[in-house]
Write a protein that holds these residues in place. Sequence first.
Motif, short mmCIF file in Angstrom:
data_model
loop_
_atom_site.label_atom_id
_atom_site.label_comp_id
_atom_site.label_asym_id
_atom_site.label_seq_id
_atom_site.Cartn_x
_atom_site.Cartn_y
_atom_site.Cartn_z
N SER A 138 -5.26 13.87 3.69
CA SER A 138 -5.70 14.98 2.82
C SER A 138 -5.89 16.27 3.62
CB SER A 138 -7.02 14.60 2.14
OG SER A 138 -7.99 14.21 3.10
N GLU A 139 -5.87 16.15 4.94
CA GLU A 139 -6.04 17.33 5.79
C GLU A 139 -4.67 17.95 6.11
OE1 GLU A 139 -9.09 16.83 9.05
OE2 GLU A 139 -8.80 14.74 8.50
N PRO A 140 -4.65 19.26 6.33
CA PRO A 140 -3.37 19.92 6.66
C PRO A 140 -2.79 19.40 7.98
CG PRO A 140 -5.20 21.44 6.95
CD PRO A 140 -5.77 20.21 6.32
N ARG A 141 -1.48 19.26 8.03
CA ARG A 141 -0.78 18.85 9.25
C ARG A 141 0.22 19.94 9.64
NH1 ARG A 141 -0.83 12.91 10.34
NH2 ARG A 141 -2.65 12.30 9.14
N GLU A 170 0.85 -1.20 0.00
CA GLU A 170 0.00 0.00 0.00
C GLU A 170 0.88 1.24 0.00
OE1 GLU A 170 -3.90 -1.31 2.48
OE2 GLU A 170 -1.98 -1.34 3.56
N LEU A 171 0.63 2.09 -0.99
CA LEU A 171 1.39 3.34 -1.15
C LEU A 171 0.42 4.51 -1.17
CD1 LEU A 171 3.50 2.24 -4.26
CD2 LEU A 171 4.37 2.41 -1.92
N LEU A 172 0.86 5.64 -0.64
CA LEU A 172 0.07 6.85 -0.88
C LEU A 172 0.12 7.15 -2.36
CD1 LEU A 172 0.53 9.61 1.85
CD2 LEU A 172 -1.49 8.29 1.27
N GLU A 173 -1.00 7.57 -2.92
CA GLU A 173 -1.09 7.87 -4.35
C GLU A 173 0.03 8.82 -4.80
OE1 GLU A 173 -4.53 10.25 -5.23
OE2 GLU A 173 -4.39 11.34 -3.35
N GLY A 174 0.43 8.73 -6.05
CA GLY A 174 1.40 9.66 -6.59
C GLY A 174 2.74 9.03 -6.93
N ARG A 175 2.93 7.77 -6.60
CA ARG A 175 4.17 7.10 -6.98
C ARG A 175 4.19 6.90 -8.48
NH1 ARG A 175 7.21 8.51 -3.02
NH2 ARG A 175 6.48 7.83 -0.98
N THR A 176 5.37 7.00 -9.08
CA THR A 176 5.48 6.88 -10.53
C THR A 176 5.66 5.42 -10.96
OG1 THR A 176 7.87 7.05 -10.52
CG2 THR A 176 6.64 9.11 -10.60
N VAL A 226 1.45 -6.98 -5.69
CA VAL A 226 0.27 -6.18 -6.04
C VAL A 226 0.35 -4.84 -5.29
CG1 VAL A 226 -2.25 -6.06 -6.00
CG2 VAL A 226 -1.11 -8.28 -6.30
N PHE A 227 0.28 -3.76 -6.05
CA PHE A 227 0.27 -2.42 -5.45
C PHE A 227 -1.16 -1.92 -5.26
CE2 PHE A 227 4.38 -2.32 -7.71
CZ PHE A 227 5.21 -1.91 -6.69
N THR A 228 -1.37 -1.21 -4.17
CA THR A 228 -2.60 -0.45 -4.00
C THR A 228 -2.22 1.01 -3.79
OG1 THR A 228 -3.65 -2.35 -2.92
CG2 THR A 228 -4.73 -0.21 -2.65
N ASP A 229 -2.70 1.87 -4.67
CA ASP A 229 -2.49 3.31 -4.54
C ASP A 229 -3.60 3.86 -3.66
OD1 ASP A 229 -0.31 3.48 -6.52
OD2 ASP A 229 -1.89 3.04 -7.98
N VAL A 230 -3.26 4.31 -2.47
CA VAL A 230 -4.27 4.79 -1.55
C VAL A 230 -4.35 6.31 -1.64
CG1 VAL A 230 -5.05 4.82 0.86
CG2 VAL A 230 -3.77 2.85 -0.01
N GLN A 231 -5.56 6.80 -1.89
CA GLN A 231 -5.73 8.26 -1.98
C GLN A 231 -5.57 8.89 -0.59
OE1 GLN A 231 -9.52 7.54 -4.20
NE2 GLN A 231 -8.84 9.34 -5.35
N ARG A 232 -5.10 10.13 -0.58
CA ARG A 232 -4.80 10.77 0.70
C ARG A 232 -6.04 10.91 1.59
NH1 ARG A 232 0.40 12.69 -0.01
NH2 ARG A 232 0.45 13.92 1.88
#
Lengths: 63, 63, 63, 63, 63, 63
Positions: free
Chosen positions: A59-62, A7-13, A42-48
């Motif tokens: 997806s929220e500011p930190r 599982e990866l945060l979305e945006g990996r190339t 198997v990759f899963t692109d997880v949206q923020r």
Amino acid sequence: MPTYHIELLEGRTLEQKKKLVEEITRVSVEVLGVSPGSVDIVFTDVQRHNWATGGKLWSEPRQ
Amino acid sequence: MPTYHIELLEGRTLEQKKKLVEEITRVSVEVLGVSPGSVDIVFTDVQRHNWATGGKLWSEPRQ
Amino acid sequence: MPTYHIELLEGRTLEQKKKLVEEITRVSVEVLGVSPGSVDIVFTDVQRHNWATGGKLWSEPRQ
Amino acid sequence: MPTYHIELLEGRTLEQKKKLVEEITRVSVEVLGVSPGSVDIVFTDVQRHNWATGGKLWSEPRQ
Amino acid sequence: MPTYHIELLEGRTLEQKKKLVEEITRVSVEVLGVSPGSVDIVFTDVQRHNWATGGKLWSEPRQ
Amino acid sequence: MPTYHIELLEGRTLEQKKKLVEEITRVSVEVLGVSPGSVDIVFTDVQRHNWATGGKLWSEPRQ
């Protein structure tokens, strides 16, 4: 066997995924003594907005 | 640790996910005695044509 | 729906799991508007030698 | 993030898991540019009577 | 491909798993047009105290 | 219970999923003696650039 789910945060190339796949397969062959063809990844692109740590979505500011 | 994977039928709002994340993290801290930062939560939005119960996809009409 | 998979380091008590299950089901009903009977929760107890963070298994000593 | 779930046929040694964990964490840091502490890896040891390929459990004899 | 993960409440027999594996592999070949050897199936036996529905673990008495 | 997670390479049709769901539910009822309504099936459509075998993504050319 072995089977990897990553599982990866979305945006990996695609290049990053290709490189990971090559390296993880190579390491698996070396350490486990399996054939390359037996390694599934198997990759899963997880949206923020679908991943949270510490009670807050990524997806929220930190601070 | 702990890590939560939550499968939801598609259509849940960001507000619902934020609320769930806050509450589940709070409950985990209370019950397990872990720090909030150790709680990871990953949502999967499952499309109705990808979930079936009783031999029928949720995209199909039910009586 | 929803379905929760919760990975915990081994050693959690039955009381902790019962409490988590009650609270998470209650929160899901409140936030998602689902019936209690639709909430499924599956725990996985992960042994310390099967979970690693930062390149080190949790069965190994940490500073 | 990233989180790895690795399914292995039962019987892998602690040394093999330690080595895999070190190598996969190192590769993840290199390729993804993440910190080592953000890499989580969870192993599942699958018993031979719980994994099947080609319609046959791995606990059954193969030609 | 395809890969099946099947969660069962503990207590299923080896004969039941063998039969499921044969049937699911056969169905996959028929419906998806894949070769039998490409069908992987992994079972997880979930203990009754690790599965809850409706806010109650399956190890607890139900009316 | 039982719960099936089925990973497929992207491109399977709704008809194929409907047929799989019917057959797998029927087989589960027969072999496990459960009611149809207790069988949950979740599909994941995996994109070719997110699945690798033998160190190569399925989006890359193979000989």
